[in-house]
Design a protein around this motif. Structure first.
Motif, short mmCIF file in Angstrom:
data_model
loop_
_atom_site.label_atom_id
_atom_site.label_comp_id
_atom_site.label_asym_id
_atom_site.label_seq_id
_atom_site.Cartn_x
_atom_site.Cartn_y
_atom_site.Cartn_z
N GLY A 295 0.80 -1.22 0.00
CA GLY A 295 0.00 0.00 0.00
C GLY A 295 0.84 1.26 0.00
O GLY A 295 1.89 1.34 0.60
N GLU B 94 -5.77 5.39 -2.77
CA GLU B 94 -5.08 4.26 -3.40
C GLU B 94 -6.16 3.41 -4.05
O GLU B 94 -7.14 3.08 -3.39
CB GLU B 94 -4.41 3.36 -2.37
CG GLU B 94 -3.26 3.93 -1.64
CD GLU B 94 -2.79 2.96 -0.54
OE1 GLU B 94 -3.00 1.74 -0.66
OE2 GLU B 94 -2.24 3.46 0.44
N GLU C 86 -6.94 -0.14 -5.86
CA GLU C 86 -6.55 -1.49 -6.30
C GLU C 86 -7.59 -1.99 -7.30
O GLU C 86 -8.78 -1.73 -7.15
CB GLU C 86 -6.48 -2.44 -5.10
CG GLU C 86 -5.36 -2.07 -4.12
CD GLU C 86 -5.34 -2.95 -2.88
OE1 GLU C 86 -4.28 -3.04 -2.25
OE2 GLU C 86 -6.39 -3.54 -2.53
N GLU D 276 -0.07 -5.62 -7.68
CA GLU D 276 -0.43 -5.81 -6.27
C GLU D 276 -0.28 -7.28 -5.87
O GLU D 276 0.32 -8.07 -6.59
CB GLU D 276 -1.85 -5.27 -6.02
CG GLU D 276 -1.91 -4.06 -5.10
CD GLU D 276 -1.59 -4.37 -3.64
OE1 GLU D 276 -1.68 -5.55 -3.23
OE2 GLU D 276 -1.25 -3.43 -2.89
N GLU E 206 -2.27 -1.72 -8.50
CA GLU E 206 -2.67 -0.59 -7.65
C GLU E 206 -2.09 0.70 -8.22
O GLU E 206 -0.96 0.74 -8.69
CB GLU E 206 -2.16 -0.76 -6.21
CG GLU E 206 -2.46 0.45 -5.35
CD GLU E 206 -2.03 0.27 -3.90
OE1 GLU E 206 -2.31 -0.81 -3.34
OE2 GLU E 206 -1.42 1.19 -3.36
MG MG Z 1 -2.56 -2.05 -1.76
#
Ligand code: MG
Ligand code: GLU
Length: 495
Positions: free
Chosen positions: A16, A182, A184, A238, A245
């Motif tokens: 992340g 963020e 994904e 990811e 991501e």
């Molecule tokens: Mg992530």
């Protein structure tokens, strides 16, 4: 927002990240202004609709797509010819009042009393300051839309307006917020087969080798995001096969929500060009990794990031902000992770946040405090909400987050000790000892949490809350008695 706010939310480890550019370009209308400044006619007033339309036409743009997100987080839109822009900029384009009660499968629920008839009209007005010609769809420009009542008055179901109210409320207390998303998502071959989507990359997780086969797509995403005015933190393969991501630089909250919608459009157009299909669904299938759309926020008083601290833990107002988020987390999650897919995603041990607690850099925590170290700078400090996904309306999601956090500051709430492990691995007694409870795991529990929080419910306002809950009930009713895989398959390509 000032240039000397050195904000860079960089996650030094693999799981992340959200990056915020320090005093990066103000993208608002930047691409549009570039078109205007390239024109040879006398310099027009920036964003004067007629000059804008002429500039767009000269650049080969035929239409403007005006987009908003409904209460399921599903982007909706109207496209108008560029020539209509001057009029549309003034009075908008008509859409049905019923968009507030569309559910995740496009069924309209008439269960919300104030929107129980097919009669009525709302005006969708483009926000010209945010208009950008789309790099990946050269015949189109894109702008987020505001919904106003047919007589031009505020429309209480306008989600963007709900966020603007929270931003104004913060400003009245001398506060501003920075927000970075963020995102994904899963990348699949667009081979028309819905049952067994074929991953477009095989992994390994976070490996450069995973993306080699789709490097044309990756390159276009980087180029098109830049051209569309989206400042990226980073892009990577990811955890799961097919999963990627993208992180967006932190901006003011309304721009963050606008950008999140624009990023979806930009990604989809790039994918289409490369024979790929993207899923933004919170959990595309029970067998694959969930897609979190984590929200990083920091709260500022002038140039001071209240989340910054020298102790590695939030202090004073920063601690109160996190405490406010923690207190209202069940209600916040009912807005930020509201769908049947969200509920399926929130499993312990998947870094999605299934229990209500906070931790310092704890990736299992729904509230992960990211300190501003001496290395990264104080501007880096923020708190990440993991219990958040694409099925949330981004404007409502951020309104809920800011309302909960700001109330914590206003009330001077105190923050309990952080939890640095995964309470999902503890016994029920151990969790009880630490007062850690599971976040709402059903639509009924989410509704109870949301209606029980005057702060988060208040951020939506009674009308929008009523419509939002009606939609959630409609989704729950249509999922009732169905196999979870079937429900997830129905949501897979919706966002
Ligand atoms: Mg992530
Ligand atoms: N994919 C996880 C989720 O569902 C998050 C993994 C991460 O922390 O990056 O939120």
């Amino acid at each position: 927002m000032t240039a000397n706010r050195a904000v860079r939310w960089a996650d030094p480890t693999i799981m992340g990240a959200a990056l915020a550019g320090p005093g990066g370009p103000t993208w608002t209308g930047a691409a549009t202004r570039a078109i205007l400044s390239a024109m040879t006619t006398p310099a027009p007033t920036p964003l004067e609709p007629r000059a804008l339309a002429a500039g767009l036409t000269a650049a080969g743009v035929a239409g403007v797509t005006i987009s908003w997100a409904d209460n399921n987080g599903i982007p909706r839109s109207r496209t108008v010819p560029v020539g209509a822009l001057p009029r549309v900029a003034e009075v908008g384009v008509g859409i049905t009042t019923l968009f507030a009660v569309f559910d995740s499968a496009d069924a309209i629920t008439f269960a919300h009393a104030d929107l129980a008839t097919p009669s009525g009209d709302v005006r969708l007005v483009p926000v010209l300051d945010k208009l950008v010609p789309l790099a990946g769809q050269p015949a189109l420009a894109w702008a987020p839309g505001r919904q106003v009542a047919a007589d031009g008055d505020p429309w209480p179901y306008d989600q963007r307006g709900a966020l603007e109210r929270q931003v104004d409320a913060l400003a009245a207390d001398g506060l501003t917020a920075l927000v970075g998303y963020e995102m994904e998502f899963g990348v699949y071959l667009d081979d028309g087969a819905d049952d067994e989507p074929v991953p477009a990359h095989p992994g390994p997780a976070y490996s450069p080798q995973a993306l080699v086969g789709i490097d044309g797509f990756v390159a276009d995403v980087l180029r098109d995001c830049a051209a569309n005015g989206l400042e990226l933190g980073q892009l990577h393969a990811e955890y799961g096969p097919a999963q990627m991501e993208l992180s967006l630089a932190a901006t003011d909250p309304v721009t963050a929500a606008d950008n999140q919608l624009l990023a979806r459009q930009t990604l989809r157009a790039a994918a289409q060009r490369h024979g790929l299909r993207l899923t933004f669904a919170p959990l595309p299938a029970t067998t694959v990794a969930g897609n979190g759309w984590h929200v990083h926020t920091s709260l500022w008083r002038g140039e001071r990031n209240l989340l910054a601290s020298h102790t590695g833990r939030p202090t004073d107002d920063g601690a109160a902000y996190v405490a406010g988020l923690l207190r209202d987390l069940p209600a916040v999650a009912a807005v930020t992770a509201p769908s049947q897919g969200s509920l399926a995603r929130l499993r312990p041990g998947f870094f999605a946040g299934a229990y209500g607690f906070w931790g310092v850099e704890n990736r299992e925590a729904p509230l992960r405090y990211v300190p501003g170290t001496a290395f990264l700078g104080e501007g880096n400090a923020n708190v990440e909400l993991k219990t958040s996904d694409a099925s949330a309306n981004p404007y409502l999601a951020l309104a809920a987050v800011l309302a909960a956090g700001a109330a914590g500051v206003a009330e001077g709430l105190t923050l309990p000790e952080p939890v640095q492990s995964d309470p999902g691995t503890w016994t029920a007694d151990e969790r009880a000892e630490h007062a850690i409870v599971a976040l709402p795991a059903s639509q009924e529990e989410q509704e109870k949490a949301l209606t029980g929080s005057p702060r988060v419910a208040g951020a939506l306002g009674p009308a929008l809350l009523g419509a939002f809950l009606a939609v959630r009930r409609s989704d729950a009713a249509s999922a009732h008695d169905r196999d979870v895989d079937d429900v997830l398959a129905g949501l897979r390509w919706r966002y």
